[in-house]
Design a protein around this motif. Structure first.
Motif, short mmCIF file in Angstrom:
data_model
loop_
_atom_site.label_atom_id
_atom_site.label_comp_id
_atom_site.label_asym_id
_atom_site.label_seq_id
_atom_site.Cartn_x
_atom_site.Cartn_y
_atom_site.Cartn_z
N ALA A 230 -3.02 6.70 2.84
CA ALA A 230 -2.89 6.11 4.16
C ALA A 230 -3.86 4.96 4.35
N ALA A 231 -3.46 4.01 5.21
CA ALA A 231 -4.31 2.86 5.51
C ALA A 231 -4.19 2.52 6.99
N PRO A 232 -5.26 2.01 7.58
CA PRO A 232 -5.20 1.63 8.99
C PRO A 232 -4.54 0.26 9.15
N ARG A 233 -3.99 0.02 10.34
CA ARG A 233 -3.41 -1.28 10.62
C ARG A 233 -4.51 -2.31 10.90
N THR A 234 -5.56 -1.86 11.59
CA THR A 234 -6.71 -2.73 11.84
C THR A 234 -7.95 -2.08 11.25
N ARG A 235 -9.02 -2.82 11.14
CA ARG A 235 -10.21 -2.32 10.46
C ARG A 235 -10.84 -1.13 11.17
N LEU A 236 -10.70 -1.04 12.46
CA LEU A 236 -11.29 0.06 13.21
C LEU A 236 -10.24 1.01 13.77
N GLY A 237 -8.99 0.80 13.38
CA GLY A 237 -7.91 1.61 13.93
C GLY A 237 -7.63 2.86 13.13
N GLY A 238 -6.68 3.65 13.64
CA GLY A 238 -6.26 4.85 12.93
C GLY A 238 -5.30 4.51 11.81
N TYR A 239 -4.98 5.52 11.04
CA TYR A 239 -4.08 5.32 9.90
C TYR A 239 -2.65 5.13 10.41
N GLU A 240 -2.05 4.02 10.01
CA GLU A 240 -0.70 3.72 10.46
C GLU A 240 0.26 3.43 9.31
N TYR A 241 -0.28 3.12 8.15
CA TYR A 241 0.55 2.88 6.99
C TYR A 241 0.45 4.09 6.06
N TRP A 242 1.61 4.49 5.53
CA TRP A 242 1.66 5.70 4.70
C TRP A 242 2.46 5.44 3.44
N GLY A 243 2.04 6.09 2.37
CA GLY A 243 2.82 6.07 1.15
C GLY A 243 3.96 7.07 1.26
N GLN A 244 4.74 7.16 0.20
CA GLN A 244 5.91 8.05 0.22
C GLN A 244 5.53 9.50 -0.07
N GLY A 245 4.32 9.72 -0.56
CA GLY A 245 3.87 11.06 -0.86
C GLY A 245 4.12 11.44 -2.31
#
Length: 119
Positions: A97-112
């Protein structure tokens, strides 16, 4: 568009080890923290480990502390999860997982990717 692609799925015996990789593309990888989560059927996705943009700071769920290690290679745009002393209860689909912004929550996800630990 940020894309995350996990690899390293496998079936291992309890006490064994496995390393997951997650390749990122679509933006400057080294500017953002990254994380690993996992999910089993019927349960909510749970946090496993996180790492800051530089790799200097990491944090872990209590359930994996001392057994799992998160790391990153910014030159390769890749984050890793080294899993040792695996237990059957570690069986799950693991997500990068990765955040959309540097201080934001995780919003991007891999397929698993599936990790199965046999007893």
């Amino acid at each position: 568009q940020v894309q995350l692609v996990e690899s390293g799925r496998g079936l291992v015996q309890a006490g064994g080890s496995l390393r997951l990789s997650c390749a990122s593309s679509g933006r400057t990888f080294s500017s953002y923290g990254m994380g690993w989560f996992r999910q089993t059927p019927g349960k909510e996705r749970e946090f496993v480990a996180g790492i800051d943009w530089s790799g200097d700071r990491t944090h872990y769920a209590d359930s994996v502390k001392g057994r799992f290690t998160i790391s990153r290679d910014n030159a390769k745009n890749t984050v890793y999860l080294e899993m040792n002393e695996l237990k059957p209860e570690d069986t799950a689909v693991y997500f990068c997982a990765a955040p959309r912004t540097r201080l934001g929550g995780y919003e991007y996800w891999g397929q698993g990717t599936q990790v199965t630990v046999s007893s």
